[in-house]
Scaffold this motif. Structure first.
Motif, PDB file in Angstrom:
ATOM      1  N   MET A 100       0.846  -1.199   0.000  1.00 19.07           N
ATOM      2  CA  MET A 100       0.000   0.000   0.000  1.00 19.07           C
ATOM      3  C   MET A 100       0.875   1.240   0.000  1.00 19.07           C
ATOM      4  SD  MET A 100      -3.076   1.074   2.625  1.00 19.07           S
ATOM      5  CE  MET A 100      -4.176  -0.163   1.951  1.00 19.07           C
ATOM      6  N   LYS A 101       0.443   2.254  -0.687  1.00 20.59           N
ATOM      7  CA  LYS A 101       1.219   3.484  -0.790  1.00 20.59           C
ATOM      8  C   LYS A 101       0.387   4.660  -0.276  1.00 20.59           C
ATOM      9  CE  LYS A 101       3.951   4.218  -4.365  1.00 20.59           C
ATOM     10  NZ  LYS A 101       4.460   4.596  -5.714  1.00 20.59           N
ATOM     11  N   SER A 102       0.991   5.442   0.634  1.00 21.10           N
ATOM     12  CA  SER A 102       0.343   6.631   1.186  1.00 21.10           C
ATOM     13  C   SER A 102       1.159   7.862   0.816  1.00 21.10           C
ATOM     14  CB  SER A 102       0.233   6.526   2.713  1.00 21.10           C
ATOM     15  OG  SER A 102      -0.458   5.356   3.098  1.00 21.10           O
ATOM     16  N   LEU A 103       0.485   8.970   0.620  1.00 19.94           N
ATOM     17  CA  LEU A 103       1.150  10.204   0.212  1.00 19.94           C
ATOM     18  C   LEU A 103       0.632  11.358   1.061  1.00 19.94           C
ATOM     19  CD1 LEU A 103       1.880  11.366  -3.401  1.00 19.94           C
ATOM     20  CD2 LEU A 103       0.826  12.964  -1.803  1.00 19.94           C
ATOM     21  N   SER A 104       1.538  12.229   1.491  1.00 18.44           N
ATOM     22  CA  SER A 104       1.172  13.426   2.241  1.00 18.44           C
ATOM     23  C   SER A 104       1.797  14.639   1.560  1.00 18.44           C
ATOM     24  CB  SER A 104       1.670  13.311   3.688  1.00 18.44           C
ATOM     25  OG  SER A 104       1.454  14.520   4.396  1.00 18.44           O
ATOM     26  N   TRP A 105       0.991  15.705   1.403  1.00 17.57           N
ATOM     27  CA  TRP A 105       1.497  16.883   0.697  1.00 17.57           C
ATOM     28  C   TRP A 105       0.814  18.140   1.193  1.00 17.57           C
ATOM     29  CZ3 TRP A 105      -0.144  18.897  -4.698  1.00 17.57           C
ATOM     30  CH2 TRP A 105       0.773  19.863  -5.155  1.00 17.57           C
ATOM     31  N   ASN A 106       1.611  19.140   1.537  1.00 16.41           N
ATOM     32  CA  ASN A 106       1.091  20.475   1.796  1.00 16.41           C
ATOM     33  C   ASN A 106       0.993  21.169   0.450  1.00 16.41           C
ATOM     34  OD1 ASN A 106       0.805  23.274   2.331  1.00 16.41           O
ATOM     35  ND2 ASN A 106       1.750  23.047   4.339  1.00 16.41           N
ATOM     36  N   ALA A 107      -0.212  21.231  -0.096  1.00 19.61           N
ATOM     37  CA  ALA A 107      -0.427  21.673  -1.475  1.00 19.61           C
ATOM     38  C   ALA A 107      -0.402  23.182  -1.638  1.00 19.61           C
ATOM     39  CB  ALA A 107      -1.757  21.125  -1.994  1.00 19.61           C
ATOM     40  N   TRP A 134      11.118  24.730   1.089  1.00 20.97           N
ATOM     41  CA  TRP A 134      12.071  25.738   0.626  1.00 20.97           C
ATOM     42  C   TRP A 134      11.343  27.065   0.553  1.00 20.97           C
ATOM     43  CZ3 TRP A 134      12.702  26.935  -5.127  1.00 20.97           C
ATOM     44  CH2 TRP A 134      13.685  27.912  -5.338  1.00 20.97           C
ATOM     45  N   ASN A 135      11.994  28.146   0.976  1.00 25.90           N
ATOM     46  CA  ASN A 135      11.332  29.456   1.005  1.00 25.90           C
ATOM     47  C   ASN A 135      11.317  30.162  -0.353  1.00 25.90           C
ATOM     48  OD1 ASN A 135      14.048  30.140   0.831  1.00 25.90           O
ATOM     49  ND2 ASN A 135      13.921  31.798   2.339  1.00 25.90           N
ATOM     50  N   SER A 136      11.677  29.422  -1.396  1.00 27.17           N
ATOM     51  CA  SER A 136      11.608  29.901  -2.793  1.00 27.17           C
ATOM     52  C   SER A 136      12.580  31.048  -3.082  1.00 27.17           C
ATOM     53  CB  SER A 136      10.176  30.346  -3.151  1.00 27.17           C
ATOM     54  OG  SER A 136       9.277  29.282  -2.969  1.00 27.17           O
ATOM     55  N   ARG A 137      13.638  31.155  -2.277  1.00 27.53           N
ATOM     56  CA  ARG A 137      14.665  32.172  -2.524  1.00 27.53           C
ATOM     57  C   ARG A 137      15.988  31.498  -2.878  1.00 27.53           C
ATOM     58  NH1 ARG A 137      13.565  36.730   2.230  1.00 27.53           N
ATOM     59  NH2 ARG A 137      11.349  37.050   1.728  1.00 27.53           N
ATOM     60  N   GLU A 138      16.871  32.272  -3.452  1.00 29.79           N
ATOM     61  CA  GLU A 138      18.147  31.729  -3.913  1.00 29.79           C
ATOM     62  C   GLU A 138      19.313  32.293  -3.099  1.00 29.79           C
ATOM     63  OE1 GLU A 138      18.313  29.429  -6.103  1.00 29.79           O
ATOM     64  OE2 GLU A 138      16.380  29.508  -7.133  1.00 29.79           O
ATOM     65  N   GLY A 139      20.455  31.625  -3.231  1.00 28.83           N
ATOM     66  CA  GLY A 139      21.684  32.122  -2.620  1.00 28.83           C
ATOM     67  C   GLY A 139      21.629  32.174  -1.114  1.00 28.83           C
ATOM     68  N   ALA A 197       7.009  17.946  -6.677  1.00 27.55           N
ATOM     69  CA  ALA A 197       5.755  18.323  -7.333  1.00 27.55           C
ATOM     70  C   ALA A 197       5.813  19.805  -7.652  1.00 27.55           C
ATOM     71  CB  ALA A 197       4.561  18.017  -6.443  1.00 27.55           C
ATOM     72  N   ALA A 198       5.254  20.169  -8.764  1.00 26.39           N
ATOM     73  CA  ALA A 198       5.206  21.580  -9.136  1.00 26.39           C
ATOM     74  C   ALA A 198       4.223  22.314  -8.237  1.00 26.39           C
ATOM     75  CB  ALA A 198       4.768  21.704 -10.591  1.00 26.39           C
ATOM     76  N   TYR A 199       4.352  23.631  -8.194  1.00 23.75           N
ATOM     77  CA  TYR A 199       3.339  24.498  -7.595  1.00 23.75           C
ATOM     78  C   TYR A 199       3.594  24.852  -6.133  1.00 23.75           C
ATOM     79  CZ  TYR A 199      -1.304  26.283  -6.380  1.00 23.75           C
ATOM     80  OH  TYR A 199      -2.339  27.054  -5.945  1.00 23.75           O
ATOM     81  N   SER A 200       3.754  23.867  -5.248  1.00 21.68           N
ATOM     82  CA  SER A 200       3.894  24.148  -3.831  1.00 21.68           C
ATOM     83  C   SER A 200       5.354  24.317  -3.428  1.00 21.68           C
ATOM     84  CB  SER A 200       3.260  23.018  -3.003  1.00 21.68           C
ATOM     85  OG  SER A 200       3.479  23.216  -1.623  1.00 21.68           O
ATOM     86  N   ASP A 201       5.595  24.984  -2.288  1.00 23.97           N
ATOM     87  CA  ASP A 201       6.956  25.086  -1.768  1.00 23.97           C
ATOM     88  C   ASP A 201       7.299  23.908  -0.853  1.00 23.97           C
ATOM     89  OD1 ASP A 201       5.343  25.744   0.357  1.00 23.97           O
ATOM     90  OD2 ASP A 201       6.175  27.744   0.671  1.00 23.97           O
ATOM     91  N   HIS A 202       6.385  22.959  -0.719  1.00 22.26           N
ATOM     92  CA  HIS A 202       6.626  21.726   0.037  1.00 22.26           C
ATOM     93  C   HIS A 202       6.782  20.552  -0.923  1.00 22.26           C
ATOM     94  CE1 HIS A 202       5.669  22.686   4.368  1.00 22.26           C
ATOM     95  NE2 HIS A 202       5.198  23.779   3.774  1.00 22.26           N
ATOM     96  N   ASN A 203       7.714  19.656  -0.609  1.00 28.27           N
ATOM     97  CA  ASN A 203       7.822  18.406  -1.346  1.00 28.27           C
ATOM     98  C   ASN A 203       6.864  17.381  -0.743  1.00 28.27           C
ATOM     99  OD1 ASN A 203       9.852  19.324  -3.032  1.00 28.27           O
ATOM    100  ND2 ASN A 203      11.496  18.531  -1.751  1.00 28.27           N
ATOM    101  N   PRO A 204       6.177  16.600  -1.560  1.00 25.07           N
ATOM    102  CA  PRO A 204       5.343  15.521  -1.029  1.00 25.07           C
ATOM    103  C   PRO A 204       6.220  14.429  -0.418  1.00 25.07           C
ATOM    104  CG  PRO A 204       4.793  16.052  -3.321  1.00 25.07           C
ATOM    105  CD  PRO A 204       6.100  16.698  -3.023  1.00 25.07           C
ATOM    106  N   ILE A 205       5.680  13.722   0.567  1.00 16.11           N
ATOM    107  CA  ILE A 205       6.349  12.532   1.079  1.00 16.11           C
ATOM    108  C   ILE A 205       5.490  11.317   0.742  1.00 16.11           C
ATOM    109  CG2 ILE A 205       7.580  13.762   2.902  1.00 16.11           C
ATOM    110  CD1 ILE A 205       5.553  12.689   4.909  1.00 16.11           C
ATOM    111  N   VAL A 206       6.150  10.270   0.294  1.00 16.21           N
ATOM    112  CA  VAL A 206       5.469   9.049  -0.137  1.00 16.21           C
ATOM    113  C   VAL A 206       5.937   7.899   0.739  1.00 16.21           C
ATOM    114  CG1 VAL A 206       5.092   7.427  -2.033  1.00 16.21           C
ATOM    115  CG2 VAL A 206       5.308   9.882  -2.506  1.00 16.21           C
ATOM    116  N   LEU A 207       5.000   7.156   1.320  1.00 13.49           N
ATOM    117  CA  LEU A 207       5.313   6.008   2.152  1.00 13.49           C
ATOM    118  C   LEU A 207       4.827   4.744   1.467  1.00 13.49           C
ATOM    119  CD1 LEU A 207       5.897   5.185   5.469  1.00 13.49           C
ATOM    120  CD2 LEU A 207       3.576   4.464   5.061  1.00 13.49           C
TER     121      LEU A 207
END
Length: 299
Positions: free
Chosen positions: A1-8, A184-189, A220-230
């Motif tokens: 079984m695969k579960s996914l969590s994402w702050n979209a 990631w706060n979407s900033r560089e350097g 994943a595109a769009y959000s500043d959070h990466n999804p986690i997959v279990l």
């Protein structure tokens, strides 16, 4: 079984829906927990059909913030136990005939002054030693400075509070593979900040039932959070020809056991192979603490 969590970070526009659809198509989760949907249950009722997960419980957003959703496939046996604006708690029957287990999707309050409320919520949801319990989500906190890169140091008191609730609930961090951080706060350097805010925790009963479970940080595109997959199963082939790392309780009888663990924690691990060793030792030391408590009533 695969579960996914994402702050979209919002699903109220076509770009967000497209990113979610692509994520589901790529990962194929059986259960998916979404945070900060920023939409109502009426909109999520439409979204669930667009992404192919027809069962859904949604906690409506408040204004333009918050919002949680738990989605699952039709063939998955899942029963909702409770929910609030910061959690969804459910019971699920494993597809590999391993019986029922508990899963909690958690989203910690983003305001630092109110984050203890979420820890109190976790304590109230905590299961007994023999009940299999998994907790996934955006905890909005880190356990150590190694889980942050850039920006000001996190207050030690905040991290200690997070470590304490993990211990109070007898949970173990399942670790991860992939990128080291999930936000990631979407900033560089020099202005860039990376943190590991999203994770999966489980108790010993759950870990014994799923010894080959793996957590992956995906993108994943769009959000500043990466999804986690279990993934609970399907990783056993990675150990073909060699035995997986297993901790033996008898090791604790050796006088060198505590010294080895203490020395390992002093290693600056970074992201390389040493980091994986320390990660394993971290999990083992967590299990050692649980074993001592269960056997002797003390740590």
């Amino acid at each position: 079984m695969k579960s996914l969590s994402w702050n979209a970070r919002g699903l109220g526009n076509p770009r967000g829906i497209r990113a979610l659809h692509d994520l589901v198509k790529k990962e194929g989760p059986d259960i998916m927990f979404l945070q900060e949907t920023k939409v109502s249950s009426r909109i999520m009722d439409r979204v669930k059909y667009q992404v192919g997960l027809h069962n859904c419980l949604t906690v409506d957003c408040e204004g333009r913030s918050g919002g949680l959703s738990l989605l699952w496939r039709q063939e998955v046996e899942l029963t909702i136990k409770s929910f609030s604006k910061h959690h969804i708690d459910a019971e699920v029957k494993d597809s590999d005939n391993k019986g029922w287990w508990q899963v909690t999707g958690l989203y910690r309050h983003p305001e630092t002054s109110r984050r203890e409320e979420t820890w109190d919520l976790m304590r109230s949801l905590s299961r007994g030693a023999h009940e299999r319990w998994l907790v996934m989500g955006d905890f909005n906190e880190i356990t150590s400075r190694m889980e942050k890169k850039g920006g000001k140091d996190r207050a030690e008191l905040q991290m200690e509070s997070f470590r304490r609730i993990i211990d109070d609930c007898t949970l173990i961090d399942l670790g991860s593979e992939g990128t080291s951080f999930t936000w990631w706060n979407s900033r560089e350097g020099v202005n860039a900040i990376h943190e590991r805010l999203d994770r999966a925790l489980a108790n010993n009963a759950w870990c014994r039932a799923f010894p080959y479970a793996k957590v992956f940080h995906t993108i994943a595109a769009y959000s500043d959070h990466n999804p986690i997959v279990l993934q609970t199963e399907g990783c056993v082939q990675k150990f073909k020809g060699q035995k997986p790392f297993m901790f033996e309780a008898v090791w604790t009888e050796s006088e060198e056991c505590a010294k080895v663990i203490e020395k390992a924690w002093q290693v600056h691990c970074g992201d390389g192979p040493i980091g994986e060793v320390v990660n394993k030792i971290s999990r083992c030391s967590g299990r050692l603490l649980r074993w001592n408590k269960a056997s002797f009533g003390t740590v």
